[in-house]
Write an enzyme that holds these catalytic residues in place. Structure first.
Site, PDB file in Angstrom:
ATOM      1  N   LYS A  66       0.813  -1.215   0.000  1.00  0.00           N
ATOM      2  CA  LYS A  66       0.000   0.000   0.000  1.00  0.00           C
ATOM      3  C   LYS A  66       0.854   1.276   0.000  1.00  0.00           C
ATOM      4  O   LYS A  66       0.383   2.337  -0.386  1.00  0.00           O
ATOM      5  CB  LYS A  66      -0.917   0.035   1.228  1.00  0.00           C
ATOM      6  CG  LYS A  66      -1.813  -1.191   1.424  1.00  0.00           C
ATOM      7  CD  LYS A  66      -3.050  -1.124   0.557  1.00  0.00           C
ATOM      8  CE  LYS A  66      -4.077  -2.202   0.874  1.00  0.00           C
ATOM      9  NZ  LYS A  66      -3.653  -3.576   0.565  1.00  0.00           N
TER      10      LYS A  66
HETATM   11  C1  LIG Z   1      -4.068  -4.593  -0.254  1.00  0.00           C
HETATM   12  C2  LIG Z   1      -3.277  -5.832  -0.354  1.00  0.00           C
HETATM   13  C3  LIG Z   1      -3.514  -6.763  -1.376  1.00  0.00           C
HETATM   14  C4  LIG Z   1      -4.611  -6.624  -2.403  1.00  0.00           C
HETATM   15  O1  LIG Z   1      -4.496  -5.520  -3.253  1.00  0.00           O
HETATM   16  P1  LIG Z   1      -5.799  -4.971  -4.011  1.00  0.00           P
HETATM   17  O2  LIG Z   1      -5.349  -3.764  -4.706  1.00  0.00           O
HETATM   18  O3  LIG Z   1      -6.796  -4.671  -2.913  1.00  0.00           O
HETATM   19  O4  LIG Z   1      -6.274  -6.057  -4.904  1.00  0.00           O
HETATM   20  C5  LIG Z   1      -2.700  -7.889  -1.418  1.00  0.00           C
HETATM   21  N1  LIG Z   1      -1.754  -8.105  -0.495  1.00  0.00           N
HETATM   22  C6  LIG Z   1      -1.519  -7.246   0.507  1.00  0.00           C
HETATM   23  C7  LIG Z   1      -0.462  -7.558   1.510  1.00  0.00           C
HETATM   24  C8  LIG Z   1      -2.266  -6.072   0.612  1.00  0.00           C
HETATM   25  O5  LIG Z   1      -2.026  -5.227   1.630  1.00  0.00           O
END
Ligand SMILES: *Cc1c(COP(=O)(O)O)cnc(C)c1O
Length: 484
Positions: free
Chosen positions: A107
């Site tokens: 993120k």
């Molecule tokens: C948010 C997240 C995802 C998924 O990503 P999206 O954009 O919501 O599909 C996968 N792995 C981790 C560790 C995340 O924090």
């Protein structure tokens, strides 16, 4: 540049307004009216990840001025490496490490950039009011958003998380967050209560304003969170070119741990821009709504959510899928599917659209036991340590290659540091985790010799600043207090 809502082409905004508003007023998501042009060869020749990000962001968000400075402020010195998202070879696959940012979460790539975009969009549009970003989190988003928005001028951030509902490391990361413009509250309730509470605050504030403050969201529905993620697809391709794994124009497949469909949609946009992307492998855990959808064309959320060792993928309604549906059909059609999803809990794609989607996407899922086995095997054979989310993508990548016989080079996107989920990873390696999260960090370091990310190690030593636990009914009052 013109954006409009996925549910009505009549609802329009320029790129600065789209970032500032987040969600479009009709409940749809903003999409560009036409795919922007990008000189792919020039982008792949960019001298740095920052330069690459600048080219991509400028193409999508031309109404936000001075992009080079914003990119520098967002990323310079914040990641473990100025490559931002380095790649590593692991067995037959390339791993793109999206977790080298300030909170060790994927993120960070988007949430370091979004505050700069939001703050600059506010200035460009001459908005006087302060912005308050409200975020409900089940763990990862909260800390990455707090870190990204810390001391950004003109913007405040308030995070709500479920009391007892996040891991001890995730809680410690949030409650120790410094900054003059940040607030964090634990609420007595679960993640849905936090999310419902935030939505209720938006609903209680006509035109998104509370007094002299404008409300916004750091959720992945904001186009300003999606576009920064395109960069790592280009960066991965550039690394593979430089290493001689591919020649210019040869396609690369990507395996993507998927929750809200934002990570993988950035891959689809990269392909639309002209990057040689082959198949996008959409990896889920036991919550396999998307696997069913990509296999049958039926999106059916009528099932209960399972708790897994990959919590960021525990999700039943993937909001960014709406953007893909729009690219495949029309605003009227998306409106109708979203109405059906809301009223009856499912919708069904026509065969032709399913087949078009299947040209670009493959869906697979991975149970916890299988993810654990993959973590152990990849550590023992390749010496590479996967977190549970990335392990799910790895498993789906292996399954796809075996089933389809597709031998194009494959990159697995790694979305979290294994140190964010030390108990599950220790268990996968055959150790017995302790109940103390920080003891688990140390045990995992002793077991693997991989250094603990500095930001996670530091959390144990930092003072707790945000210890309030509130009732969910108090959320609005707390937010009103911040808006005075
Ligand atoms: C948010 C997240 C995802 C998924 O990503 P999206 O954009 O919501 O599909 C996968 N792995 C981790 C560790 C995340 O924090």
């Amino acid at each position: 540049m013109l954006y409009h809502s996925t549910r009505s082409r009549a609802v329009q905004a320029d790129s600065a307004q789209a970032v500032l508003q987040g969600l479009s007023p009709d409940g749809g998501l903003y999409v560009p009216a036409a795919m922007p042009r990008l000189d792919v060869a020039a982008c792949l020749a960019a001298p740095s990840a920052q330069a690459m990000a600048e080219q991509i962001l400028t193409a999508f968000l031309p109404d936000i001025p001075d992009m080079a400075a914003l990119v520098r402020r967002a990323y310079a010195g914040k990641f473990e490496t100025e490559e931002l998202t380095p790649t590593a070879a692991a067995g037959a696959f390339t791993v793109t490490e999206l977790f080298r940012g300030p909170t060790s979460a994927f993120k960070d790539v988007a949430l370091c950039m979004l505050p700069q975009l939001l703050s600059q969009a506010r200035r460009a549009l001459g908005v006087q009011e302060e912005i308050l970003v409200l975020t409900a989190t089940s763990g990862d988003t909260g800390k990455a958003a707090l870190r990204g928005f810390q001391d950004v001028p003109g913007v405040k951030i308030c995070v709500f998380y479920p009391h007892g509902g996040v891991s001890s490391i995730q809680r410690a990361q949030m409650v120790t967050q410094p900054g003059k413009n940040v607030s964090v509250f634990a609420i007595r309730g679960n993640f849905d209560d936090a999310q419902t509470g935030v939505k209720a605050i938006f609903a209680a504030c006509p035109e998104g304003k509370l007094g002299n403050t404008r409300l916004s969201s750091a959720n992945s529905i904001n186009i300003g969170r999606l576009v920064p993620q395109i960069t790592y697809y280009f960066k991965t391709y550039q690394d593979l070119l430089r290493r001689g794994t591919v020649a210019m124009g040869e396609e690369v497949n990507f395996a993507v741990p998927t929750g809200n469909f934002g990570n993988i949609l950035a891959g689809y946009l990269s392909k639309q821009l002209g990057l040689p992307v082959g198949k996008l492998l959409c990896a889920s855990n036991a919550n396999n709504v998307l696997t069913d959808f990509l296999t049958t064309g039926v999106y059916d959320r009528r099932r209960s959510l399972r708790r897994t060792i990959s919590p960021s993928m525990d999700i039943l309604v993937s909001s960014n899928l709406e953007r893909l549906l729009y690219f495949m059909s029309s605003d009227a059609q998306v409106r109708e599917w979203m109405r059906q999803l809301h009223s009856q809990g499912f919708y069904t794609l026509p065969k032709e659209i399913l087949h078009t989607i299947q040209q670009d996407f493959y869906g697979g899922f991975c149970q916890d036991s299988q993810a654990m086995a993959v973590i152990r095997r990849v550590w023992e054979r390749q010496g590479y340590l996967l977190d549970p989310h990335t392990a799910a993508a790895w498993a789906v990548a292996e399954e796809y290659q075996a089933a389809a016989g597709d031998q194009r080079p494959l990159a697995v996107l790694a979305t979290a540091s294994p140190y964010k989920f030390p108990a599950a990873v220790l268990e996968a390696l055959g150790e017995t985790p302790s109940r103390n999260a920080f003891a688990n960090l140390e045990a995992l370091r002793r077991k693997t010799g991989i250094p603990i990310p500095e930001n996670l190690a530091a959390v144990e030593r930092l003072p707790e600043r945000h210890t309030a636990v509130i009732e969910k009914a108090e959320m609005l009052t707390q937010v009103q207090g911040l808006c005075r």
